[in-house]
Design a protein around this motif. Structure first.
Motif, mmCIF file in Angstrom:
data_model
loop_
_atom_site.group_PDB
_atom_site.id
_atom_site.type_symbol
_atom_site.label_atom_id
_atom_site.label_comp_id
_atom_site.label_asym_id
_atom_site.label_seq_id
_atom_site.Cartn_x
_atom_site.Cartn_y
_atom_site.Cartn_z
ATOM 1 N N GLY A 53 0.835 -1.203 0.000
ATOM 2 C CA GLY A 53 0.000 0.000 0.000
ATOM 3 C C GLY A 53 0.864 1.244 0.000
ATOM 4 N N LEU A 54 0.445 2.247 -0.750
ATOM 5 C CA LEU A 54 1.177 3.519 -0.760
ATOM 6 C C LEU A 54 0.173 4.622 -0.457
ATOM 7 N N VAL A 55 0.361 5.273 0.693
ATOM 8 C CA VAL A 55 -0.616 6.302 1.072
ATOM 9 C C VAL A 55 0.089 7.610 1.390
ATOM 10 N N GLY A 56 -0.671 8.663 1.345
ATOM 11 C CA GLY A 56 -0.163 9.993 1.630
ATOM 12 C C GLY A 56 -1.174 11.002 1.148
ATOM 13 N N GLU A 57 -1.153 12.180 1.739
ATOM 14 C CA GLU A 57 -2.090 13.208 1.297
ATOM 15 C C GLU A 57 -1.677 13.701 -0.087
ATOM 16 N N ASN A 58 -2.549 14.492 -0.707
ATOM 17 C CA ASN A 58 -2.151 15.090 -1.986
ATOM 18 C C ASN A 58 -0.914 15.939 -1.770
ATOM 19 N N GLY A 59 0.032 15.838 -2.693
ATOM 20 C CA GLY A 59 1.246 16.625 -2.549
ATOM 21 C C GLY A 59 2.283 15.963 -1.666
ATOM 22 N N SER A 60 2.026 14.735 -1.233
ATOM 23 C CA SER A 60 2.996 14.063 -0.377
ATOM 24 C C SER A 60 4.114 13.425 -1.183
ATOM 25 N N GLY A 61 3.943 13.356 -2.491
ATOM 26 C CA GLY A 61 4.993 12.809 -3.349
ATOM 27 C C GLY A 61 4.665 11.452 -3.935
ATOM 28 N N LYS A 62 3.414 10.971 -3.687
ATOM 29 C CA LYS A 62 3.021 9.670 -4.219
ATOM 30 C C LYS A 62 3.161 9.608 -5.736
ATOM 31 N N SER A 63 2.572 10.609 -6.393
ATOM 32 C CA SER A 63 2.564 10.519 -7.852
ATOM 33 C C SER A 63 3.968 10.720 -8.420
ATOM 34 N N THR A 64 4.778 11.537 -7.753
ATOM 35 C CA THR A 64 6.161 11.693 -8.220
ATOM 36 C C THR A 64 6.906 10.361 -8.101
ATOM 37 N N LEU A 65 6.680 9.672 -6.996
ATOM 38 C CA LEU A 65 7.335 8.380 -6.804
ATOM 39 C C LEU A 65 6.919 7.392 -7.901
ATOM 40 N N VAL A 66 5.608 7.380 -8.193
ATOM 41 C CA VAL A 66 5.131 6.485 -9.251
ATOM 42 C C VAL A 66 5.765 6.850 -10.587
ATOM 43 N N LYS A 67 5.877 8.162 -10.839
ATOM 44 C CA LYS A 67 6.476 8.592 -12.106
ATOM 45 C C LYS A 67 7.937 8.164 -12.197
ATOM 46 N N ILE A 68 8.630 8.149 -11.073
ATOM 47 C CA ILE A 68 10.024 7.716 -11.094
ATOM 48 C C ILE A 68 10.101 6.202 -11.325
ATOM 49 N N ILE A 69 9.205 5.465 -10.669
ATOM 50 C CA ILE A 69 9.207 4.010 -10.838
ATOM 51 C C ILE A 69 8.917 3.629 -12.282
ATOM 52 N N THR A 70 8.039 4.412 -12.935
ATOM 53 C CA THR A 70 7.676 4.077 -14.309
ATOM 54 C C THR A 70 8.552 4.783 -15.334
ATOM 55 N N GLY A 71 9.567 5.502 -14.851
ATOM 56 C CA GLY A 71 10.519 6.112 -15.772
ATOM 57 C C GLY A 71 10.032 7.382 -16.446
ATOM 58 N N VAL A 72 8.886 7.894 -16.011
ATOM 59 C CA VAL A 72 8.354 9.102 -16.651
ATOM 60 C C VAL A 72 9.190 10.331 -16.265
ATOM 61 N N VAL A 73 9.640 10.373 -14.999
ATOM 62 C CA VAL A 73 10.593 11.431 -14.610
ATOM 63 C C VAL A 73 11.827 10.761 -14.009
ATOM 64 N N GLN A 74 12.942 11.466 -14.086
ATOM 65 C CA GLN A 74 14.202 10.941 -13.573
ATOM 66 C C GLN A 74 14.474 11.541 -12.196
ATOM 67 N N PRO A 75 14.960 10.724 -11.257
ATOM 68 C CA PRO A 75 15.292 11.263 -9.935
ATOM 69 C C PRO A 75 16.586 12.079 -9.977
ATOM 70 N N GLU A 76 16.843 12.813 -8.883
ATOM 71 C CA GLU A 76 18.084 13.583 -8.795
ATOM 72 C C GLU A 76 19.260 12.627 -8.645
ATOM 73 N N GLU A 77 20.446 13.217 -8.756
ATOM 74 C CA GLU A 77 21.634 12.379 -8.678
ATOM 75 C C GLU A 77 21.759 11.703 -7.311
ATOM 76 N N GLY A 78 22.398 10.550 -7.315
ATOM 77 C CA GLY A 78 22.594 9.833 -6.052
ATOM 78 C C GLY A 78 21.546 8.769 -5.834
ATOM 79 N N ALA A 79 20.546 8.729 -6.718
ATOM 80 C CA ALA A 79 19.493 7.744 -6.552
ATOM 81 C C ALA A 79 19.954 6.376 -7.023
ATOM 82 N N ILE A 80 19.473 5.355 -6.361
ATOM 83 C CA ILE A 80 19.781 3.990 -6.784
ATOM 84 C C ILE A 80 18.470 3.282 -7.061
ATOM 85 N N ILE A 81 18.354 2.785 -8.296
ATOM 86 C CA ILE A 81 17.160 2.027 -8.649
ATOM 87 C C ILE A 81 17.596 0.610 -9.007
#
Lengths: 338, 513
Positions: free
Chosen positions: B37-65
């Motif tokens: 389960g992934l929960v959080g209020e709007n603006g908590s970063g849920k959708s950004t996290l999903v976008k990173i997992i699906t490759g739609v946006v790239q994370p900042e440097e130092g990230a390990i996937i």
């Protein structure tokens, strides 16, 4: 295990089925009021005279399925026709293949302009193609100065007489199924194959059904849209040849103005202006229906102005029926879901 | 510990949008065959996290996937897709005009070798997928004709057909009935048995707790923690999400002054609802709860004149009225906030002030009957303050706001008309906890000022803690009227679920076990 529905109930759900019924009922009605209608000679004539409409309606069908619309095809056809006529009459090229094949690439090129504009500007295609209709047509009138072309080489005249089947009527006059009807049938089969059996055809349905989903699925939207507008361009070129053959003269103002007949035929055949639906069988029957109605009006000796009134009424009725169907469907859904 | 079972392992994920931190050094790990389960209020970063997992946006440097233990640099959407990460969007992204079979295997059209479509193969492959997942559907049915719940299964099947190893389900239950949710959960569990990982994103915390093995909570771009479901309950989850300690909700007292403002007698509309009787008192919040299809929305639209009843009587302030259309309803002082704010409540592309102005044209017109721009603006600016709508400016398009704030705009545009009766249809559907609370508080304030409110919902807790009386509807009928003080969430759920459990809606589609 899978659930199979009754094939008959599937048939009765299809738009084409009702269209076919209407066509039969209307034809029977006309045949009773005027026995001439059902004669083979009249039917062959009917098919021949509506080939132009029939071919471009198939192109319009493809555009409508993709969720677009093209109203500029009359101008495309006119330009393709005029350039072809100009070349074969000026240089007196007595080769029918040139006359057939020349207008097609011209149509494709002009269709590509539409496709590029639609994809890159993201302006609604009705706006784009109204604009290109005016631009193309204006340019042609300026360059041609409106001159007619009619001194064609003999092969151009002979081809128009070709028949697939030749019969003789009771007065000893030959009649038959025109080569142009054959061309229409071939185009219909090709269009059907593309839509049903080629990935590009399914992608056309897909982008018309849900553009965003198609994008997310990784479909190439650009190539699909370009194909669609080039396809109607190509068919406009071919239809332009047929039109020139039927009239044996080329007037710059003969075709422009017939956009609504074509769109009406496609919509009558079940294509939706919202995209995603429509079939070749429907588009062919849509054209036949319009042809039969117009023919009936002539046989009933109604003045030509009434034809326009009737055409307008038909479009309103056809559009209302499909809107009504949507409404009933939406209502059913809201009861079961909401 | 040897970490071989992780399907997805993200470490040190940060993302900034023009200087604003969307995600701050987040670690996120999903095991194979885990429902997370992934929960959080709007603006908590849920959708950004999903976008990173699906490759739609790239994370900042130092990230390990890492996907299946393999380090992935530069994850693109295509790469994510190829490695089996699929999203089932809230809008499902299906082709409504095509058949079930074709939707399931539409990825075949992308493969170069398929230059000619073999329909037998299309059906066979789709059939294979359905069989593998123990689903029984009509392959030739047109997807747009199916119910939403079935469409959703088609969308999941499509992902499985193109070899999904991990499914991200974004608010999958927001338009399902309870039974359909149960069926979906059953289905998700069967995916789990096949080793498919699922990330389950939802605002409905009870459902998150029911289905998930683990739950990760995001708050303001930070991972507050990943918990196994045994460690959590709804209250704990809310406090983790909001960062506030839990406020125990109080139930409403019934209104003392029983002045009837609206009385309904034997109201019937065939096929939708029948013999509806109830009264609405001045200044009360009356809850109507029932699943979708219970007739609650149809009844509400009838009171607003959009769906005229076949028979029965409506009394407004003691006088019998016939509400033939929505204009008459507005004239009487009835306002209706529809269930679907996006389709029915707002003009998304238009500004906040235009949306508010729509129902308040009288207030902002000058003496010539023309719109006074200054009045229009000041009305909207006041509304922003009064309804605590978070927006930079009233000239911004409504679609730029978050769901909760959009909903507040819908409320504002109707409440500003000062209605006597306010009908709210599922007003907090798909809205995060914080915004939900502020909408509830707003409703209570309005009731205290004397407005009568009908609150339609399918969430037990919502009606239980915000209404002074509760009417339960099922299959077009009123099951009974209840006092919230004598109920708990569980007992209310039981009442709703007891009757007509084996509804006839399931004919077209059955799951075989």
């Amino acid at each position: 295990m899978e659930i199979k529905r009754n094939p008959l109930s599937r048939l009765t759900k299809k738009n084409e089925f009702y269209l076919f019924l209407v066509l039969i009922v209307l034809s029977t009605f006309l045949a009773i009021s005027n026995p001439k209608f059902l004669r083979l000679e009249n039917i062959f004539d009917l098919l021949r005279n509506n080939t132009f409409l029939g071919i471009v309606a198939l192109g319009e069908l493809v555009v409508l399925i993709s969720g677009g619309i093209d109203v500029s095809f009359t101008a495309i056809a006119t330009i393709a026709q005029y350039i072809m006529g100009f070349i074969i009459s000026t240089y007196y090229i007595d080769n029918i293949l040139v006359a057939i094949l020349l207008p097609i690439p011209i149509g494709i090129a002009l269709g590509a302009i539409n496709g590029l504009l639609v994809y890159y500007t993201r302006v609604h295609p009705v706006i784009i193609t109204i604009s290109t209709l005016n631009a193309f047509y204006g340019l042609l009138i300026f360059l041609s100065k409106g001159t007619w072309i009619y001194n064609f080489p003999p092969s151009f005249r002979r081809f128009a007489q070709l028949k697939l089947i030749t019969l003789v009527n009771e007065r000893g006059i030959k009649y038959g199924l025109s080569i142009f009807t054959g061309i229409w049938i071939v185009v219909a089969i090709i269009t059907w194959l593309i839509l049903k059996y080629f990935p590009i055809g399914r992608k056309i349905y897909a982008i018309g059904g849900n553009l965003e989903a198609a994008r997310r699925a990784g479909f190439n939207i650009f190539r699909t849209q370009l194909f669609v507008y080039c396809y109607i361009g190509a068919l406009s070129g071919l239809a332009a040849f047929v039109h020139a053959q039927l009239t044996q003269m080329i007037q710059p103002n003969a075709i422009v103005g017939r956009e609504l007949d074509v769109i009406a035929a496609a919509i009558l055949g079940g294509a939706s202006v919202f995209g995603g639906s429509g079939s070749v069988a429907g588009a062919v029957m849509g054209v036949l229906l319009i042809a039969v109605i117009k023919n009936g009006l002539i046989l009933m000796k109604l003045p030509a102005y009434w034809h326009q009134v009737v055409m307008g009424a038909i479009i309103i009725i056809a559009a209302s029926i499909s809107a009504l169907q949507r409404k009933i469907k939406a209502k059913r859904e809201s009861v079961s879901v909401g | 510990m040897i970490e071989i079972s992780a399907f997805l392992d993200l470490r040190n994920i940060s993302k900034y949008y023009s200087g604003v931190i969307a995600l701050d050094k987040v670690d996120f790990r999903v095991e194979e065959g885990e429902i997370h389960g992934l929960v959080g209020e709007n603006g908590s970063g849920k959708s950004t996290l999903v976008k990173i997992i699906t490759g739609v946006v790239q994370p900042e440097e130092g990230a390990i996937i890492e996907i299946k233990g393999e380090r992935v640099h530069n994850l693109t959407p295509f790469e994510a897709f190829k490695r089996g990460i699929h999203v089932v969007h809230q809008d499902l992204s299906l082709f409504p005009n095509l058949s079930v079979a074709e939707n399931i295997v539409s990825h075949l059209y992308l493969e170069k070798k398929n230059s000619f479509i073999n329909w037998a193969k299309v059906r066979k492959q789709a059939h294979e997928v359905l069989r593998k997942l123990d689903l029984d559907m009509d392959l030739d049915a047109i997807v747009g004709d199916l119910r939403i719940a079935d469409q959703q299964l088609v969308a999941i099947c499509r992902a499985i057909a193109s070899d999904a190893k991990m499914l991200i389900l974004d608010e999958p239950t927001s338009s399902l009935t309870w039974r359909e949710v149960e069926r979906l959960f059953h289905f998700i569990n069967s995916l789990k048995k096949r080793g498919i990982s699922v990330i389950f994103i939802s605002h409905r915390l009870s459902e998150v707790l029911e289905i998930s093995d683990k739950v990760t909570v995001l708050r303001n771009g930070v991972n507050v923690g990943t918990f196994s479901k045994e460690e959590l309950d709804e209250n704990r989850l809310v406090s983790l999400m909001t960062g506030k300690s839990i406020i125990f909700q109080k139930k409403m007292k019934s209104v003392e002054n029983r002045e009837v403002i609206l009385k309904i007698e034997n109201l019937t509309r065939k096929g939708q609802y029948e013999n509806i009787n109830f009264s609405l008192y001045k200044g009360e919040i009356l809850g109507i709860i029932g699943p979708r299809g219970s007739g609650r929305t149809e009844l509400a639209t009838s009171l607003f004149g959009l769906n005229p009843p076949d028979s029965g009587k409506i009394f407004f302030e003691g006088k019998e009225v016939k509400i033939k259309n929505n204009m008459e309803a507005v004239k009487l002082g009835i306002a209706y906030v529809p269930e679907n704010r996006i389709l029915q409540g707002l003009v998304l592309d238009h500004s906040i002030e235009n949306n508010i102005a729509i129902t308040n044209l009288g207030k902002i017109s000058n003496k010539y009957g023309l719109i006074d721009k200054d009045l229009k603006r000041s009305l909207s600016i006041e509304a922003l303050k009064e309804f605590r709508i978070k927006a930079q400016d009233v000239e911004l398009a409504v679609k730029t706001l978050s769901g909760g704030n959009q909903q507040k705009v819908v409320l504002a545009k109707w409440i500003l008309t000062s209605p006597k009766i306010l009908i709210l249809d599922s007003p907090t559907n798909g809205i995060d906890v914080g915004a939900k609370e502020s909408i509830h508080n707003l409703i209570k304030e309005l009731a205290e000022k004397g407005m009568s409110i009908i609150l339609i919902s399918d969430e037990e807790s919502e009606v239980l803690y915000n209404c002074s009386r509760i009417i339960v509807m099922k299959e077009g009928k009123i099951l009974g009227e209840y006092n919230p003080e004598s109920l708990s969430e569980k007992s209310l759920r039981k009442i709703i679920q007891q009757v007509g459990e084996n509804g006839d809606q399931e004919k077209s589609f059955e799951q075989i076990n």
